[in-house]
Design a protein around this motif. Structure first.
Motif, short mmCIF file in Angstrom:
data_model
loop_
_atom_site.label_atom_id
_atom_site.label_comp_id
_atom_site.label_asym_id
_atom_site.label_seq_id
_atom_site.Cartn_x
_atom_site.Cartn_y
_atom_site.Cartn_z
N ALA A 136 0.82 -1.21 0.00
CA ALA A 136 0.00 0.00 0.00
C ALA A 136 0.86 1.26 0.00
O ALA A 136 0.54 2.24 -0.68
CB ALA A 136 -0.93 -0.01 1.22
N ALA A 137 1.97 1.25 0.77
CA ALA A 137 2.77 2.47 0.93
C ALA A 137 3.76 2.66 -0.20
O ALA A 137 4.05 3.80 -0.59
CB ALA A 137 3.50 2.42 2.27
N ILE A 138 4.29 1.56 -0.74
CA ILE A 138 5.36 1.66 -1.72
C ILE A 138 4.90 1.18 -3.09
O ILE A 138 5.22 1.75 -4.12
CB ILE A 138 6.59 0.84 -1.25
N GLY A 139 4.11 0.08 -3.08
CA GLY A 139 3.66 -0.49 -4.35
C GLY A 139 4.66 -1.50 -4.88
O GLY A 139 5.52 -1.99 -4.15
N PRO A 140 4.54 -1.86 -6.18
CA PRO A 140 5.45 -2.87 -6.74
C PRO A 140 6.91 -2.49 -6.51
O PRO A 140 7.23 -1.30 -6.49
CB PRO A 140 5.09 -2.86 -8.24
N PRO A 141 7.75 -3.49 -6.31
CA PRO A 141 7.50 -4.94 -6.47
C PRO A 141 6.93 -5.62 -5.24
O PRO A 141 6.85 -6.85 -5.22
CB PRO A 141 8.88 -5.48 -6.80
N TRP A 175 13.19 -9.63 -4.39
CA TRP A 175 14.62 -9.41 -4.15
C TRP A 175 15.17 -8.45 -5.21
O TRP A 175 14.73 -8.48 -6.34
CB TRP A 175 15.38 -10.75 -4.19
N PRO A 176 16.08 -7.54 -4.79
CA PRO A 176 16.79 -7.45 -3.49
C PRO A 176 16.04 -6.67 -2.42
O PRO A 176 16.52 -6.50 -1.31
CB PRO A 176 18.08 -6.71 -3.88
N GLU A 177 14.81 -6.18 -2.74
CA GLU A 177 14.09 -5.35 -1.77
C GLU A 177 13.83 -6.09 -0.47
O GLU A 177 13.73 -5.48 0.62
CB GLU A 177 12.77 -4.88 -2.37
N ALA A 178 13.71 -7.41 -0.53
CA ALA A 178 13.38 -8.16 0.67
C ALA A 178 14.41 -7.98 1.78
O ALA A 178 14.09 -8.06 2.97
CB ALA A 178 13.25 -9.64 0.32
#
Length: 822
Positions: free
Chosen positions: A658-663, A708-711
């Motif tokens: 909701a706050a950032i969106g994809p991915p 990934w790599p956001e995780a």
């Protein structure tokens, strides 16, 4: 013209004949009893050569019209005037006027569209709008346009619905004959109490009472209009002891009994009739009409393929036509069993049959004519698209039309057999299997179920017809059987399978005609059956077929508001006969599905919707996983093993989406179910039942969706805990993805000048008292310290004196203790 009776149409005869001279076309509107059915054909025969063909919608009307015209000429039927109806023909070498049914006219046009030897066609009672009437009109017009411009055509109507007819005839002249032979007075007789629906038996009580009243108030015979044979029988019982003979007139009566009613009698009588008495014939002696105001019309349940006769209120036009029966021979009276206000609310015209009836035979006639969709034909109304699609699909299944809707050679054979295409198919394909006589005997009963004498067991009805128990019906049945045998092509005849007894042979023929009505009992000895078409059907109380494991159902209908159909006529059969009759419906398919919390894997043999047998199946991993995914969708995601950590992870990820969106992936149920393969796939292959779903660790599965790599930065963008000024690390509640919640005591927030944020989203602070009770909720801490805190301080400092309550909380030292140590 001639020595004709002085009826209203007589002065108009020269004008009518002139309009039809040299192949003209016209519309004649004349009221009931005006003489249009009898005088116009005779006048035409005097003026033009060749044969005059008069088409009537009903057999009884055709015979009555021929008899009346012959009597006017002082002759017997079969001389100058004759008739032809299905199964009965009385014409001679001198016949100039031939009265036929509209069905016979359609068959003649199909055989030879030029109608050789015919100079004029009169389509009588076109306002009744039967399917054959519409086809007869359209085909005759097409023949005139392409082959017979010299063929005269007259369309007659007893009502003023002439504009549509004139337009269909290409702007033909409309000839109107005003007035009625005699005036008819109207008595409004609504029931004394409100009735519940049109089947309320109190209506029949009321009709009988009105008949008794009419007998006491008016002279002459009383003609009573009722919707069907059931009501006729019921009212006849209620009129016992009325003091005059009570006779009946309806389409189920043998021809000689119908003709007897139409002959003058010496005694006053009450005639209980259906719609057959509405037009084209005179019931002699009638001076009074009692109209129940109801009619029975066919309706087809397109989805289930079940027909029904539905009782409806008559139209105003029909009511006018019925009333005219009272004024054909002298002034009369009509007693209408409804109010004048109700009359004004009736529909103006009856609904055309094309709007609601089974169009299978209609569609075959169009295909035989070379116009499968009816395009280009002058039909008064276009057939409904959905009904035509159902009809065409049926014809394709019968092999009567090709994929483009064009008639096949087999279709022409079926069309020429003079019965519904389904019955023609049963006769054509059943004759080699059981012999043409046995096949014809059953088809004759299916074509006219009135021959069964109200028996629900077709085999019992046939037995009664064979042994003479139904003498009034046996002759009509034998005549039709003979006609049908003659209709069977030579290459389709055969001795049949002698090993198949009469009962099973009858069931085979019924099943061939109506394979979707083959049915099996839902439980042993029960009265509810599942038909191959998927509809449940109930046997009525007292039916002799109770306990049969299988039925071939010939007649079934479903009343509005009822889920199950009612079985009216059937044959007890065995499974082998059902399978033979319904061979086209047999399927065998592998089935892997989730059902009632279990993975079901089997191979199923079916006859339509009926399961015949099943065998276990070991499905491959892909099919098994697909079925389990369906199971998860049915059972819901809550069936998985959701620990508190798993739920918290889902809420954190939902916040990120909701706050950032994809991915960052969406976490709502719909999105997760759509991506079930991505996060649940490896776990689904081991699932066999509902308990296995609960063993799946939803948190571990969800981590498969982490991008990934956001995780690697999940704790930064959506931290599990936030450190507050007191040094405590407090868990963030992400239950509302639009606003993370932090519940913190007021004293532990001292020193925070502004609201903390998570990924740029202000945290919603639930500020608590020292006892942990909420005292304020804010997403604007600066405003709270300035405006809300003074009130909180004033209220709570006395209640919690051991806790610090500084005047300026933005500069105070946060603490988890009661007072700051000095």
């Amino acid at each position: 013209m001639g020595d004709f009776p002085d009826l209203p149409v007589r002065p108009a005869l020269p004008r009518i004949v002139d309009a039809l001279a040299d192949g003209g076309a016209a519309v004649l509107v004349a009221p009931p009893g005006s003489g249009k059915t009898t005088l116009v054909p005779l006048a035409l025969a005097e003026r033009i050569g060749g044969r005059i063909v008069v088409a009537e919608p009903r057999r009884v009307a055709a015979r009555a019209a021929a008899s009346r015209m012959a009597s006017l000429l002082g002759e017997r039927v079969g001389e100058t005037v004759g008739y032809t109806v299905r199964g009965d023909r009385n014409v001679g070498p001198r016949t100039r006027v031939e009265v036929v049914t509209t069905g016979v006219l359609v068959r003649r046009l199909q055989r030879d569209a030029e109608l050789p030897g015919t100079s004029a066609v009169i389509l009588d009672e076109c306002h009744e709008r039967h399917l054959d009437s519409d086809l007869g009109l359209a085909f005759t017009l097409d023949s005139r346009a392409a082959l017979r411009p010299d063929l005269a055509l007259l369309a007659t109507s007893a009502t003023a619905a002439s504009e549509q007819l004139a337009a269909v005839l290409g702007g033909a002249e409309v000839l109107e004959v005003p007035g009625s032979p005699y005036p008819v007075r109207t008595e409004w007789c609504p029931p004394p109490v409100p009735l519940v629906g049109r089947s309320d038996p109190r209506l029949l009580d009321h009709v009988a009472a009105v008949v008794r009243r009419a007998l006491g108030e008016a002279d002459g015979d009383v003609l009573v209009f009722l919707p069907g044979v059931y009501e006729i029988t019921a009212v006849a019982g209620r009129l016992a002891g009325v003091g005059v003979p009570v006779v009946t007139l309806h389409g189920r009566l043998p021809a000689r009994e119908q003709d007897a009613v139409l002959r003058p009698g010496s005694a006053r009588r009450v005639v209980l009739a259906t719609a057959v008495a509405e037009s084209s014939l005179t019931v002699p002696g009638v001076r009074v009409v009692v109209d129940a105001g109801l009619a029975r019309v066919p309706r087809l349940d397109q989805g289930r393929g079940l027909g029904a006769l539905v009782t409806v209120a008559v139209s105003r036009a029909t009511a006018t036509q019925r009333a005219g029966r009272a004024g054909r021979e002298a002034p009369g009276t009509v007693y209408r069993c409804w109010s004048e206000a109700d009359h004004d609310r009736l529909p103006p015209w009856p609904e055309p049959e094309i709007a609601s009836a089974d169009l299978t035979a209609f569609a075959l006639d169009l295909a035989c004519w070379g116009t499968p969709t009816g395009e280009g034909l002058a039909l008064p109304d276009r057939p409904p698209a959905a009904a035509m699609e159902v009809a065409t699909s049926t014809l394709r299944a019968l092999g009567a039309v090709d994929p483009d809707g064009r008639v096949t050679p087999r279709g022409r054979v079926l069309a020429g057999m003079g019965v519904h295409p389904r019955l023609a198919r049963a006769l054509l394909d059943g004759a080699p299997a059981v012999g043409e006589r046995r096949a014809a005997e059953v088809v004759a009963l299916l074509a006219d179920d009135t021959l069964t004498g109200n028996r629900g067991d077709l085999v019992a009805a046939r037995r009664a017809l064979r042994d003479g128990s139904l003498p009034a019906l046996a002759r009509r049945w034998r005549d039709e059987v003979k006609r049908l045998i003659q209709a069977v092509p030579a290459d389709a005849r055969g001795a049949g399978d002698g090993a198949l007894g009469d009962d099973l042979a009858a069931g085979l023929i019924v099943g061939m005609a109506y394979p979707e009505r083959l049915a099996t009992a839902r439980q042993k000895g029960g009265r509810t059956y599942l038909m191959a078409g998927g509809t449940a059907a109930d046997l009525g109380d007292g039916a002799g077929l109770a306990g049969a494991a299988w039925l071939a159902i010939a007649v079934a209908d479903r009343s509005p508001g009822h889920a199950n159909a009612r079985i009216r006529l059937a044959v007890a059969i065995d499974e082998a006969t059902a399978v033979e009759a319904g061979a086209a419906l047999l399927t065998s398919a592998d089935e892997v599905r989730w059902h009632d919390g279990e993975l079901v894997a089997r191979t199923v043999d079916r006859l339509g919707a009926i399961e015949l047998a099943e065998r276990p199946l070991e499905p491959d991993a892909h099919l098994r996983a697909q079925a389990v995914r369906d199971g998860v969708r049915k059972e819901g995601l809550n069936r998985l093993g959701w620990s508190s950590d798993a739920r918290a992870l889902r809420e954190r990820l939902a916040f990120c989406a909701a706050a950032i969106g994809p991915p960052w992936p969406a976490m709502d149920d719909e999105s997760l179910l759509a991506r079930a393969d991505d996060w649940l796939g490896p776990d689904l292959t081991t699932v066999r039942r509902r308990a296995d779903l609960q063993k799946i660790d939803a948190g571990t599965a969800l981590r498969r969706l982490l991008p990934w790599p956001e995780a690697a930065h999940l704790d930064d963008v959506a931290p599990e805990r936030i450190q507050v000024p007191s040094g405590s690390r407090i868990r963030v509640d992400y239950g509302d993805p639009s606003a993370p919640v932090l519940a913190v005591k007021v004293q532990e927030a001292f020193g925070w000048a502004a609201t903390p944020t998570v990924s740029g989203v202000p945290v919603r602070l639930h500020l608590l008292s020292p006892a942990g009770r909420p005292v304020a909720v804010t997403s604007d801490l600066e405003s709270f310290w300035r405006n809300g805190y003074p009130g909180v301080r004033a209220e709570l400092r006395g209640r919690y004196p051991k806790h610090p309550w500084p005047e300026d909380p933005t500069t105070a030292v946060a603490t988890r203790r009661t007072n700051v140590r000095r």
